[in-house]
Design a protein around this motif. Structure first.
Motif, mmCIF file in Angstrom:
data_model
loop_
_atom_site.group_PDB
_atom_site.id
_atom_site.type_symbol
_atom_site.label_atom_id
_atom_site.label_comp_id
_atom_site.label_asym_id
_atom_site.label_seq_id
_atom_site.Cartn_x
_atom_site.Cartn_y
_atom_site.Cartn_z
ATOM 1 N N ALA A 1 49.499 78.824 28.926
ATOM 2 C CA ALA A 1 50.807 78.905 29.583
ATOM 3 C C ALA A 1 50.689 79.099 31.082
ATOM 4 O O ALA A 1 51.585 78.702 31.836
ATOM 5 N N TRP A 2 49.593 79.712 31.522
ATOM 6 C CA TRP A 2 49.421 79.974 32.947
ATOM 7 C C TRP A 2 48.390 79.042 33.589
ATOM 8 O O TRP A 2 47.988 79.249 34.730
ATOM 9 N N ASP A 3 48.005 77.998 32.857
ATOM 10 C CA ASP A 3 47.137 76.997 33.460
ATOM 11 C C ASP A 3 47.939 76.129 34.434
ATOM 12 O O ASP A 3 49.155 75.972 34.286
ATOM 13 N N ARG A 4 47.237 75.546 35.388
ATOM 14 C CA ARG A 4 47.910 74.646 36.332
ATOM 15 C C ARG A 4 48.305 73.374 35.601
ATOM 16 O O ARG A 4 47.480 72.725 34.969
ATOM 17 N N PRO A 5 49.593 72.984 35.686
ATOM 18 C CA PRO A 5 50.025 71.770 34.992
ATOM 19 C C PRO A 5 49.694 70.516 35.792
ATOM 20 O O PRO A 5 49.334 70.580 36.967
ATOM 21 N N MET B 1 53.987 71.011 45.384
ATOM 22 C CA MET B 1 52.764 70.935 44.587
ATOM 23 C C MET B 1 53.090 70.583 43.134
ATOM 24 O O MET B 1 52.755 69.524 42.656
ATOM 25 N N PHE B 2 53.776 71.481 42.428
ATOM 26 C CA PHE B 2 54.195 71.228 41.056
ATOM 27 C C PHE B 2 55.173 72.317 40.642
ATOM 28 O O PHE B 2 55.262 73.369 41.270
ATOM 29 N N VAL B 3 55.922 72.039 39.579
ATOM 30 C CA VAL B 3 56.817 73.042 39.005
ATOM 31 C C VAL B 3 55.972 73.972 38.142
ATOM 32 O O VAL B 3 55.173 73.506 37.318
ATOM 33 N N PRO B 4 56.098 75.298 38.282
ATOM 34 C CA PRO B 4 55.266 76.230 37.524
ATOM 35 C C PRO B 4 55.302 75.956 36.020
ATOM 36 O O PRO B 4 56.370 75.722 35.440
ATOM 37 N N GLY C 1 53.996 66.834 35.729
ATOM 38 C CA GLY C 1 54.733 67.661 34.792
ATOM 39 C C GLY C 1 54.033 67.773 33.457
ATOM 40 O O GLY C 1 53.132 66.993 33.123
ATOM 41 N N VAL C 2 54.427 68.757 32.671
ATOM 42 C CA VAL C 2 53.890 68.947 31.330
ATOM 43 C C VAL C 2 54.182 67.691 30.504
ATOM 44 O O VAL C 2 55.340 67.247 30.425
ATOM 45 N N PRO C 3 53.180 67.076 29.899
ATOM 46 C CA PRO C 3 53.384 65.795 29.208
ATOM 47 C C PRO C 3 54.497 65.820 28.166
ATOM 48 O O PRO C 3 55.308 64.885 28.087
ATOM 49 N N GLU C 4 54.541 66.883 27.362
ATOM 50 C CA GLU C 4 55.566 66.941 26.311
ATOM 51 C C GLU C 4 56.971 67.022 26.889
ATOM 52 O O GLU C 4 57.922 66.474 26.315
#
Length: 479
Positions: A149-153, A351-354, A157-160
């Motif tokens: 859950a706290w890994d860098r995505p 960078m990315f959405v958390p 974005g998260v694939p799912e």
């Protein structure tokens, strides 16, 4: 009374009074400050925002605004040089580009926190009683227990979650066509800067969402307003506008347009795409209200990107409006080389959405309660709209509403010709009602004779009714 009616001047005057006060002292209400300084509600909101940034005050929803705990603060020294330096930075542009503008009074005004004695018909986010808070809490708890859950995505974005957005938008999209972003305003800003160069022209609806205007001006773009009617953007005027001045982008809100509530007809959708193709422009489809249809709404048409044959449309939507202002998760969908440009711009911006926020969104929208929650919200929005429409008709007259949209969360109310929208809004606040001036929604100077009334930020439908009816005595006054 302090005669400096600017937000900064009022903030300075209040700071001198607040600094000696003990921690926890309640500050005068928004309404009291409007009367005391003879300033608009927006100016007072700006002053209070400045004081919050300085750490002098803090707002407690439902209770008021209070002096914060005193803490040591190093004086800033002489910062007068900054004004000249910032002015130069904004104006040292080549090719006749416009100076950038980071003035966003309309956005700041709609984010202002109403005091406990104010009926809020201004805000654009669901009142907590309308938010799916139990579902959000459960989704957040499940997300926190996910492995990684706290890994860098991924920056996209998260694939799912990208899969879910692709299915939600439809149009034959796959995860490779989706970028997860930080909700609608982030998507607008990123898309405009990615596609346009400083000095480019951008076609916007008139009136339109203030965030579109603010994002364009911050990117040093020229806004070309095109009027609306009941079926959306006037395509004849769009054609004339593009024939006079080429534009890089056309921005439209196809469903329950903010602020008018208009929906683009099927013919207008096809015509706008054809005109965009003729003049080599992109179409930014801001589909912000896709999940805000009311219980009595007819089925919504497919998004414009479903009719896009050549990668013309950049589609964006967000989960924020239908859930919580804190769930700042949305998506940008596009096909072709523009997607790589958008991805790069998004990385530069954020960078990315958390990952925890993305996973919370994923848990929320894939839970069985998601569709049930939308159905419950649709019923509540229908009820509030009916109450608001009845109150506006009784208070402003039967001709005040050109449209009574069955989606979204706002009404575009015409004022009598003898009234000015800014003065009317200030007078409304003095009667403990916060509403939004029509001028906020225009990219060019206008003698706006409208106000926007939102019916989702107040605690109940009864508050909406009461707030609108409180405005009745103001309609006969010379404001």
């Amino acid at each position: 009374m302090n005669n400096d009616s600017s937000g900064a001047g009022i903030a300075d005057a209040l700071a001198r009074e607040i600094e000696p006060l003990p921690s926890g002292t309640r500050i005068a209400t928004h309404r009291e400050l409007v009367r005391r300084f003879a300033a608009s509600g927006t100016t007072i909101s700006q002053a209070l925002s400045l004081l919050t940034q300085r750490g002098l005050i803090a707002s407690r929803p439902g209770a008021g605004t209070f002096r914060t705990e005193t803490r040591a603060r190093k004086p800033a020294g002489d910062t007068s040089w900054q004004s000249a330096a910032l002015d130069r930075a904004d104006q040292d542009l080549e090719g006749g580009a416009l100076p950038r503008s980071f003035k966003a009074p309309a956005l700041l005004g709609t984010l202002a926190t109403a005091g406990p004695d104010i009926i809020d018909l201004n805000g654009g986010y669901l009142h907590p009683d309308l938010q799916p808070l139990p579902a959000l809490t459960a989704a957040s708890a499940r997300a926190s227990k996910r492995a990684g859950a706290w890994d860098r995505p991924s920056v996209s974005g998260v694939p799912e979650l990208r899969d879910w957005f692709a299915a939600d938008i439809g149009a034959g999209l796959g995860r490779q066509d989706i970028l997860v972003c930080g909700a609608g305003q982030s998507a607008l800003s990123t898309a405009l800067r990615a596609v346009c160069r400083p000095g480019d022209a951008v076609v916007v609806e008139s009136p339109t969402y203030p965030g579109t205007i603010a994002a364009a001006h911050a990117a040093s773009l020229r806004t070309l307003p095109v009027p609306l009617d009941h079926d959306g953007m006037d395509v004849d005027e769009l054609e004339r506008t593009l024939a006079r001045r080429r534009a890089r982008v056309i921005v439209v809100q196809p469903l329950y347009q903010n602020p008018t509530g208009a929906c683009l007809s099927a013919d207008r959708r096809r015509q706008i795409l054809a005109i965009a193709r003729k003049y080599g422009a992109f179409v930014i489809e801001d589909d912000f209200a896709r999940h805000l249809a009311h219980a009595d709404a007819v089925p919504a048409p497919k998004p414009m990107i479903a009719e896009d044959e050549d990668g013309r449309v950049i589609h964006m939507r967000s989960l924020t409006k239908a859930t919580s202002p804190n769930l700042r998760v949305g998506a940008i969908a596009a096909r072709g080389p523009v997607l790589a440009r958008l991805r790069s711009a998004l990385v530069i911006d954020t960078m990315f959405v958390p990952a925890p926020l993305q996973l919370t969104a994923l848990e929320l929208v894939t839970a069985p309660s998601w569709k049930r929650g939308l159905a419950t919200l649709a019923q509540a929005l229908k009820h509030r709209r009916e109450v608001a429409v009845a109150a506006v008709t009784a208070t402003f007259g039967p001709h005040a509403l050109a449209l009574r949209p069955t989606g979204g969360y706002h009404l575009w109310v015409a004022l009598p010709a003898h009234l000015d929208d800014a003065n009317f809004v200030a007078a409304a606040l003095a009667h403990d009602v916060a509403i939004t001036p029509g001028a906020y929604y225009h990219a060019a100077e206008t003698s706006a004779l409208h106000v926007r009334l939102s019916y989702i930020a107040a605690p109940s439908a009864a508050d909406v009714d009461e707030g609108i009816r409180r405005l009745a005595p103001l309609l006969a006054q010379q404001l």
